[in-house]
Structures are given as C-alpha cells and as structure tokens.
Design a protein around this motif. Structure first.
Motif, PDB file in Angstrom:
ATOM      1  N   CYS A   1       0.842  -1.192   0.000  1.00 56.55           N
ATOM      2  CA  CYS A   1       0.000   0.000   0.000  1.00 56.55           C
ATOM      3  C   CYS A   1       0.883   1.250   0.000  1.00 56.55           C
ATOM      4  CB  CYS A   1      -0.909   0.015   1.219  1.00 56.55           C
ATOM      5  SG  CYS A   1      -2.223  -1.240   1.154  1.00 56.55           S
ATOM      6  N   GLN A   2       0.490   2.256  -0.781  1.00 56.64           N
ATOM      7  CA  GLN A   2       1.313   3.444  -0.960  1.00 56.64           C
ATOM      8  C   GLN A   2       0.786   4.666  -0.217  1.00 56.64           C
ATOM      9  OE1 GLN A   2       4.246   3.208  -2.672  1.00 56.64           O
ATOM     10  NE2 GLN A   2       3.687   1.028  -2.739  1.00 56.64           N
ATOM     11  N   PHE A   3      -0.376   4.586   0.415  1.00 50.44           N
ATOM     12  CA  PHE A   3      -0.970   5.768   1.036  1.00 50.44           C
ATOM     13  C   PHE A   3      -0.257   6.128   2.332  1.00 50.44           C
ATOM     14  CE2 PHE A   3      -3.833   2.050   1.768  1.00 50.44           C
ATOM     15  CZ  PHE A   3      -3.502   1.790   3.082  1.00 50.44           C
ATOM     16  N   GLN A   4      -0.424   7.405   2.721  1.00 51.28           N
ATOM     17  CA  GLN A   4       0.050   7.910   4.001  1.00 51.28           C
ATOM     18  C   GLN A   4      -1.174   8.269   4.847  1.00 51.28           C
ATOM     19  OE1 GLN A   4       3.117   8.451   5.526  1.00 51.28           O
ATOM     20  NE2 GLN A   4       4.021   7.226   3.883  1.00 51.28           N
ATOM     21  N   LEU A   5      -1.371   7.539   5.925  1.00 56.29           N
ATOM     22  CA  LEU A   5      -2.561   7.716   6.750  1.00 56.29           C
ATOM     23  C   LEU A   5      -2.382   8.815   7.790  1.00 56.29           C
ATOM     24  CD1 LEU A   5      -3.507   3.988   7.480  1.00 56.29           C
ATOM     25  CD2 LEU A   5      -4.552   5.507   5.790  1.00 56.29           C
TER      26      LEU A   5
ATOM     27  N   THR B   1       4.631   8.254   7.986  1.00 51.65           N
ATOM     28  CA  THR B   1       5.298   9.429   8.558  1.00 51.65           C
ATOM     29  C   THR B   1       4.320  10.536   8.948  1.00 51.65           C
ATOM     30  OG1 THR B   1       5.598  10.375   6.345  1.00 51.65           O
ATOM     31  CG2 THR B   1       7.368   8.962   7.205  1.00 51.65           C
ATOM     32  N   GLN B   2       3.013  10.350   8.658  1.00 50.26           N
ATOM     33  CA  GLN B   2       2.036  11.403   8.932  1.00 50.26           C
ATOM     34  C   GLN B   2       0.926  10.943   9.880  1.00 50.26           C
ATOM     35  OE1 GLN B   2       0.579  13.025   5.202  1.00 50.26           O
ATOM     36  NE2 GLN B   2       2.582  12.822   4.254  1.00 50.26           N
ATOM     37  N   LEU B   3       1.045   9.750  10.435  1.00 46.67           N
ATOM     38  CA  LEU B   3      -0.022   9.210  11.279  1.00 46.67           C
ATOM     39  C   LEU B   3      -0.117  10.018  12.575  1.00 46.67           C
ATOM     40  CD1 LEU B   3      -1.989   6.743  11.097  1.00 46.67           C
ATOM     41  CD2 LEU B   3      -0.472   5.607  12.714  1.00 46.67           C
ATOM     42  N   SER B   4      -1.300  10.571  12.833  1.00 43.90           N
ATOM     43  CA  SER B   4      -1.505  11.378  14.038  1.00 43.90           C
ATOM     44  C   SER B   4      -2.413  10.698  15.052  1.00 43.90           C
ATOM     45  CB  SER B   4      -2.101  12.742  13.663  1.00 43.90           C
ATOM     46  OG  SER B   4      -3.356  12.595  13.032  1.00 43.90           O
ATOM     47  N   GLU B   5      -3.163   9.682  14.619  1.00 41.55           N
ATOM     48  CA  GLU B   5      -4.104   9.005  15.518  1.00 41.55           C
ATOM     49  C   GLU B   5      -4.060   7.507  15.255  1.00 41.55           C
ATOM     50  OE1 GLU B   5      -8.896   9.231  16.092  1.00 41.55           O
ATOM     51  OE2 GLU B   5      -7.769  11.112  16.085  1.00 41.55           O
ATOM     52  N   PHE B   6      -3.902   6.719  16.320  1.00 39.28           N
ATOM     53  CA  PHE B   6      -3.672   5.286  16.183  1.00 39.28           C
ATOM     54  C   PHE B   6      -4.410   4.548  17.287  1.00 39.28           C
ATOM     55  CE2 PHE B   6      -0.217   1.753  16.290  1.00 39.28           C
ATOM     56  CZ  PHE B   6      -0.977   0.960  15.453  1.00 39.28           C
ATOM     57  N   HIS B   7      -5.181   3.494  16.895  1.00 40.61           N
ATOM     58  CA  HIS B   7      -5.896   2.640  17.838  1.00 40.61           C
ATOM     59  C   HIS B   7      -5.376   1.219  17.660  1.00 40.61           C
ATOM     60  CE1 HIS B   7      -9.618   5.453  17.647  1.00 40.61           C
ATOM     61  NE2 HIS B   7      -8.583   6.051  17.069  1.00 40.61           N
ATOM     62  N   VAL B   8      -4.948   0.574  18.731  1.00 38.33           N
ATOM     63  CA  VAL B   8      -4.366  -0.755  18.563  1.00 38.33           C
ATOM     64  C   VAL B   8      -4.279  -1.501  19.890  1.00 38.33           C
ATOM     65  CG1 VAL B   8      -1.949  -0.079  18.946  1.00 38.33           C
ATOM     66  CG2 VAL B   8      -2.468  -1.955  17.354  1.00 38.33           C
ATOM     67  N   LEU B   9      -4.246  -2.835  19.790  1.00 37.76           N
ATOM     68  CA  LEU B   9      -3.816  -3.705  20.883  1.00 37.76           C
ATOM     69  C   LEU B   9      -2.507  -4.338  20.434  1.00 37.76           C
ATOM     70  CD1 LEU B   9      -4.070  -5.402  23.475  1.00 37.76           C
ATOM     71  CD2 LEU B   9      -5.420  -7.044  22.154  1.00 37.76           C
ATOM     72  N   TRP B  10      -1.409  -4.028  21.146  1.00 41.20           N
ATOM     73  CA  TRP B  10      -0.087  -4.544  20.781  1.00 41.20           C
ATOM     74  C   TRP B  10       0.268  -5.690  21.717  1.00 41.20           C
ATOM     75  CZ3 TRP B  10       2.004  -2.835  16.379  1.00 41.20           C
ATOM     76  CH2 TRP B  10       3.304  -3.242  16.055  1.00 41.20           C
ATOM     77  N   ARG B  11       0.191  -6.894  21.181  1.00 39.89           N
ATOM     78  CA  ARG B  11       0.438  -8.073  22.016  1.00 39.89           C
ATOM     79  C   ARG B  11       1.902  -8.169  22.439  1.00 39.89           C
ATOM     80  NH1 ARG B  11      -2.708 -13.275  19.995  1.00 39.89           N
ATOM     81  NH2 ARG B  11      -0.598 -14.059  20.267  1.00 39.89           N
ATOM     82  N   GLU B  12       2.115  -8.863  23.551  1.00 38.78           N
ATOM     83  CA  GLU B  12       3.475  -8.990  24.081  1.00 38.78           C
ATOM     84  C   GLU B  12       4.358  -9.867  23.219  1.00 38.78           C
ATOM     85  OE1 GLU B  12       3.757  -9.843  28.212  1.00 38.78           O
ATOM     86  OE2 GLU B  12       2.113  -8.504  28.769  1.00 38.78           O
TER      87      GLU B  12
END
Length: 389
Positions: free
Chosen positions: A137-141, A163-174
């Motif tokens: 994917c080539q987009f910048q979110l 490089t432009q992501l300002s808002e992020f929702h995630v569960l980052w597993r260990e």
C-alpha cells in the motif's frame, strides 16, 4: 436552463446535502454530467461498512475507472463477532472460501488502489489477523484504527512507512516485536487496549491524548504497583507527564487511577469509566485539570452516590476545574442515561436539565472539536474547553 450553464457554486450545496444518500448520489453520477464531479467526490470519499456485494461491485468499477480509487479518503470495514458473510449457502466450507477470498484478494487489491487514503478503520471477524492486506500500500494515513487482537506479523513493517499518522488505535500483544521509537513521529492521539500497548508507544513520541481501555491483566496496577511497573520502561514516566487528556477504564476491572495521578501533572481533561477509582476524593493534586466526566460503564461500575456532594468536593479540591459530567451507562455502550452537566459558579450547579443544555453543548462541540474518524467516544463532549486540543 441546462445545469451546464450554471456556476457550480449554485448546485454544489444541493449535492452536498445528499452526502449520506449513496443511492441518490449514484443516480446523479449516471444521469448528469454537470453534477457528476461533485456527486463522485461525495460517493467515493467515505466508504463505510459496505456489504460484500457492494464492495465487489465497487472494485469492479474502480478497475474500469482507476481515477475513482484516488477519490477515496476513508475506508471502514468492521466485522463484529457474528459472521459478516451472510450468503445463501449451506456448506460452511464454501462460506469460509468466500471469506478467505475477500480478505486475501479483494481487500488488498482495493487498498492498493486507494492511493490517497488518509483514514483506515479495519477489523476482521473475531479480531483475526489481517495485516497482510497492507502489503504494497502506498498511502500515508492520518488515522489508523486496527481492530485485531491476534498476532500481526506485518503490521510493524507498515507502520515504519507511515510518517504522517496522528491518531492510532491498537492492541499490541506482548509476542509482537517492539516498535522502534523513531516510527510514527507525528502521533498525537493514541487509543491503547492494554498497559503493554501504552508502554510500547507512549515513550519517545509527542502523544498528548490517550485513551486506555484496559485488558484483564491491567487490574493489577494500583497505588503500590504503578510506580515500579512504569519504571521498567525507559521514558514512560516522562511520557505520561505529557498527557493533557486521558480517558481511562472500560468494560473490565481496570488499573487504579489513584496510582496514575502522580504521573499526569499536566492533565487538563479526564474521563473515568468503570471502577478505575476507589473514591472521587482521590482526584486532587491535578493543577491543570479543567474538565472531568464519570461514566459508570462496564461490569463493575463505581457508584458516585450523592452527586451534588461529589461534584462540590471535586470543585473544592481542584481550583481550575470548570466542568463536570456525571452519567450512568447502558452496559458497554456509548449511550448514557441521566446525563448531568455541572459548571463552577453558575446556575448549572446544581446541574441544568439535559434539555436545557443539549443544544447549546452540541453547537460548542461542533465548532471546537475536530472531525472524528472512528466511533469510539474520546472525550468529544469535553473538548470544547479552550486550550485542550
């Protein structure tokens, strides 16, 4: 007179009024050359939870007319725990084949064609892994809401390109690789689904707005354990010190707010959900606090008791506090009962009725709150406080 002789400024508001009516916009695209440009912009700008057949037809259209894929700015596809693929077949193996083709062929192809996409909200049924759809994917979110709760082996590689992501929702597993601190340099709003997720992304970034929806394991964080746990992660103490708005708590029993308060001295807006506090009296020593809300959601909600007494104590202990919301919730939902707004030194303390405040409050929110690209309620009802964003 033909529309082609009229300036677009005259009929553009009419087309814009139909922005939520996809069927009518489709008819305009097919029937009017004059209206097609504006209708196409509205029709393809936001693709939200389209059905399987609609997405198949959409992709076929974009193969024939690649220009349309460049109009897509927001793509939302959220499957819940129930099956998304409701097709008239009996054999489960056939249905699984359709699901595999959808996620392995159709979604990756569409996302690769959305070169100007800036908001992506994605969740596979049951939270299954699906980061492979981001390959090439080539987009910048600007906004990414990732609904997977499984091991995502390719998500980190994608994040390294953003490089432009300002808002992020995630569960980052260990068991997922640790993200380097030089990725997502512009991240400002973070929605985390566990303490481990917070610890992985908060240090080294300029995150000021945090939603912490805890998992079951976060309940061990209390006044005695918060400090030692935070000190295990380099830079986490200072990162908490940069937070100006915090939404904490959720459906499960969460971390103790009493243990976190010493680490968030710059906090301006606080939203408390569930039973993350033992007593509202612990909310003190927050010199910048201007707005707070209590929502009794989840399995083990905190009962505030006499709200007039509680709110009076909050105003007394926090000298800059201007606004308090109190409410009870319906289960895990974001629809609330008995909403009360309390303001310092006004006739609304005791509070105004909901009817007296609702219209004025909506206008203030609409004028001051940036457009949200996800459904999670992240302090929108408080953000009109000047200086919190």
């Amino acid at each position: 007179m033909s529309l082609q002789y009229l300036p677009r400024e005259l009929y553009r508001p009419i087309v814009k009024h139909l922005s939520q009516d996809r069927k009518t916009l489709t008819v305009l695209c097919l029937s009017s050359l004059a209206l097609r440009v504006d209708a196409e912009l509205l029709l393809y700008e936001n693709l939200i939870d389209l059905g399987l057949l609609s997405q198949l037809l959409l992709h076929r259209t974009m193969i024939a007319r690649p220009r349309l894929a460049g109009l897509v700015r927001r793509y939302v596809h959220c499957e819940e725990w129930y099956p998304f693929f409701e097709v008239p077949i009996k054999e489960g193996t056939v249905q699984k084949g359709i699901e595999k083709e959808f996620w392995d062929v159709l979604v990756p192809a569409m996302l690769r064609s959305f070169t100007n996409l800036n908001s992506l909200v994605l969740r596979r049924s049951g939270g299954a892994a699906c980061s492979h759809v981001l390959t090439e994917c080539q987009f910048q979110l600007n906004i990414l809401s990732w609904g997977s709760c499984n091991l995502e082996t390719q998500l980190l590689d994608f994040l390294k390109t953003q490089t432009q992501l300002s808002e992020f929702h995630v569960l980052w597993r260990e068991d997922m690789p640790k993200p380097a601190r030089n990725i997502l340099p512009t991240l400002a709003v973070f929605v985390a689904s566990s303490f481990h997720t917070v610890a992985m992304f908060l240090p080294g970034r300029s995150i000021q707005h945090l939603t912490w929806d805890p998992d079951l394991e976060d309940a061990f964080l209390n006044e005695q354990t918060f400090g030692p746990e935070i000190s295990k992660y380099l830079g986490l103490t200072g990162a908490f010190g940069n937070i100006v708005s915090l939404c904490i708590g959720g459906y499960f029993s969460g971390p103790s707010l009493e243990g976190l308060i010493p680490f968030i001295p710059k906090l301006v807006v606080l939203e408390v959900r569930g039973n993350t506090i033992k007593s509202e009296q612990s909310i003190k020593n927050l010199p910048a606090l201007r707005g707070i809300s209590f929502f009794a959601s989840g399995l083990f909600p905190t009962d505030l008791g006499d709200r007039t007494r509680v709110v009076g104590g909050l105003f007394a202990r926090n000298t800059k506090l201007e606004l308090v919301f109190t409410s009870t919730a319906i289960g895990m939902q974001v629809w609330y009962e008995n909403l009360e707004q309390w303001e310092r030194n006004t006739s609304s303390y005791p509070p105004k009725t909901e009817e007296e405040q609702s219209e004025e409050l909506k206008k203030q929110i609409r004028s001051m709150v940036p457009t949200r690209d996800f459904e999670y309620d992240f302090l929108d009802h408080l953000r009109f406080l000047e200086g919190t964003i």
